[in-house]
Design a protein around this motif. Structure first.
Motif, mmCIF file in Angstrom:
data_model
loop_
_atom_site.group_PDB
_atom_site.id
_atom_site.type_symbol
_atom_site.label_atom_id
_atom_site.label_comp_id
_atom_site.label_asym_id
_atom_site.label_seq_id
_atom_site.Cartn_x
_atom_site.Cartn_y
_atom_site.Cartn_z
ATOM 1 N N ASP A 84 -15.318 0.870 7.971
ATOM 2 C CA ASP A 84 -14.290 0.432 7.040
ATOM 3 C C ASP A 84 -13.350 1.595 6.729
ATOM 4 O O ASP A 84 -13.548 2.718 7.178
ATOM 5 C CB ASP A 84 -14.909 -0.155 5.770
ATOM 6 N N ALA A 85 -12.320 1.318 5.919
ATOM 7 C CA ALA A 85 -11.269 2.311 5.690
ATOM 8 C C ALA A 85 -11.802 3.571 5.028
ATOM 9 O O ALA A 85 -11.444 4.691 5.416
ATOM 10 C CB ALA A 85 -10.159 1.685 4.844
ATOM 11 N N ARG A 108 -13.916 5.570 7.430
ATOM 12 C CA ARG A 108 -13.056 6.179 8.450
ATOM 13 C C ARG A 108 -12.465 7.493 7.946
ATOM 14 O O ARG A 108 -12.416 8.483 8.684
ATOM 15 C CB ARG A 108 -11.926 5.217 8.848
ATOM 16 N N ARG A 109 -11.999 7.500 6.697
ATOM 17 C CA ARG A 109 -11.422 8.726 6.159
ATOM 18 C C ARG A 109 -12.469 9.839 6.093
ATOM 19 O O ARG A 109 -12.191 10.992 6.434
ATOM 20 C CB ARG A 109 -10.839 8.465 4.763
ATOM 21 N N GLU A 138 0.820 -1.203 0.000
ATOM 22 C CA GLU A 138 0.000 0.000 0.000
ATOM 23 C C GLU A 138 0.856 1.256 0.000
ATOM 24 O O GLU A 138 0.572 2.227 -0.710
ATOM 25 C CB GLU A 138 -0.928 -0.008 1.214
ATOM 26 N N SER A 197 -3.887 -4.771 9.343
ATOM 27 C CA SER A 197 -4.998 -4.498 8.445
ATOM 28 C C SER A 197 -4.493 -4.252 7.029
ATOM 29 O O SER A 197 -4.526 -3.139 6.536
ATOM 30 C CB SER A 197 -5.782 -3.266 8.930
ATOM 31 N N THR A 248 -5.029 1.721 13.263
ATOM 32 C CA THR A 248 -5.680 0.665 12.491
ATOM 33 C C THR A 248 -5.503 0.947 11.004
ATOM 34 O O THR A 248 -4.617 0.400 10.365
ATOM 35 C CB THR A 248 -7.161 0.552 12.866
ATOM 36 N N THR A 249 -6.306 1.803 10.431
ATOM 37 C CA THR A 249 -6.121 2.182 9.029
ATOM 38 C C THR A 249 -5.237 3.412 8.891
ATOM 39 O O THR A 249 -4.749 3.703 7.810
ATOM 40 C CB THR A 249 -7.472 2.474 8.365
ATOM 41 N N ARG A 285 -5.747 -1.694 3.753
ATOM 42 C CA ARG A 285 -6.687 -0.675 4.168
ATOM 43 C C ARG A 285 -5.930 0.531 4.712
ATOM 44 O O ARG A 285 -5.029 0.397 5.514
ATOM 45 C CB ARG A 285 -7.642 -1.192 5.260
ATOM 46 N N ARG A 286 -6.302 1.704 4.271
ATOM 47 C CA ARG A 286 -5.748 2.929 4.809
ATOM 48 C C ARG A 286 -6.872 3.926 4.879
ATOM 49 O O ARG A 286 -6.960 4.828 5.557
ATOM 50 C CB ARG A 286 -4.606 3.436 3.941
#
Length: 242
Positions: A176-177, A180-181, A68, A238, A208-209, A241-242
């Motif tokens: 989820d990623a 979250r953003r 990633e 994880s 986490t992400t 995922r970011r």
């Protein structure tokens, strides 16, 4: 004078341990190394020894960068997360963060200080802030309480109110990623009229992400910070995922 003060402090510690013996918070055995954690449980803690150099993502095979980070580098410059978020550390973290178990927090902060430190220390540590509504609910900022002893041990200044959370956001735990953003976008601001050093570290309990730490980094970079590192006690596995 310092020798006398240290002697009195050591005496006070011995008396406290005699009155309240150290007990492992995980198994109930006698504590070791001045912590409420026994040697066997301490040995079971998952160290993050093989990880991405940029985002600290745990990797099965050592590599300079995870896939990633090779595709899209995060906004921060370096990451330090000495543990993986896995059993039994996740049990201590859950008790500290959600169970108001401050003894677990003291164990976690002590463990963090014993791990090999970041290669380059910053000029300032900024814990990820809580919104005032979440702070009232929880009673303390878990990132700030972890940061205080670390800052003292490293002799690095700590500021708890320069970075502020201006908007209450839902908990990131079940998101989820991508969500979250979106959840943290525009949630952080800097206190007006401040001057920041060139190199800053943003500290959180678990990464986490990386969405929260990335948003904080962007705020700092826009304010002129040249190097922003992210520090977390533990990194969740994880991938992708970011």
């Amino acid at each position: 004078m310092n020798t006398r003060r240290e002697a009195l402090s050591n005496l006070g510690t011995r008396v406290q341990q005699w009155l309240l013996p150290l007990r492992c918070l995980l198994c109930g055995a006698s504590g070791a190394d001045g912590m409420d954690l026994c040697a066997d449980c301490a040995a079971e803690l998952p160290r993050n020894l093989s990880c991405c150099a940029r985002c600290a993502l745990p990797l099965a095979v050592p590599a300079a960068l995870c896939g990633e980070c090779q595709r899209r580098a995060p906004p921060w410059d370096a990451a330090w997360a000495p543990f993986r978020y896995a059993w039994p550390l996740d049990r201590l973290e859950s008790r500290y963060k959600f169970g108001r178990d401050l003894a677990a927090g003291r164990v976690l902060s002590s463990l963090w200080q014993t791990e090999p430190r970041a290669a380059v220390l910053p000029e300032l540590i900024l814990p990820v802030p809580l919104h005032r509504s979440r702070l009232r609910q929880r009673g303390y900022n878990q990132a700030l309480e972890l940061a205080k002893p670390l800052a003292r041990a490293f002799d690095v200044p700590l500021e708890h109110d320069l970075l502020q959370r201006q908007r209450a956001t839902p908990a990131q735990t079940e998101l989820d990623a991508v969500t979250r953003r979106r959840n943290v976008r525009g949630a952080f601001v800097l206190r007006p009229g401040i001057s920041l050093p060139v190199h800053v570290a943003i500290l959180d309990d678990v990464m986490t992400t990386g969405a929260t730490l990335a948003e904080c980094t962007r705020v700092l970079k826009r304010a002129g910070v040249q190097r922003a590192d992210v520090w977390a006690l533990a990194r969740a596995p994880s991938p992708g995922r970011r």
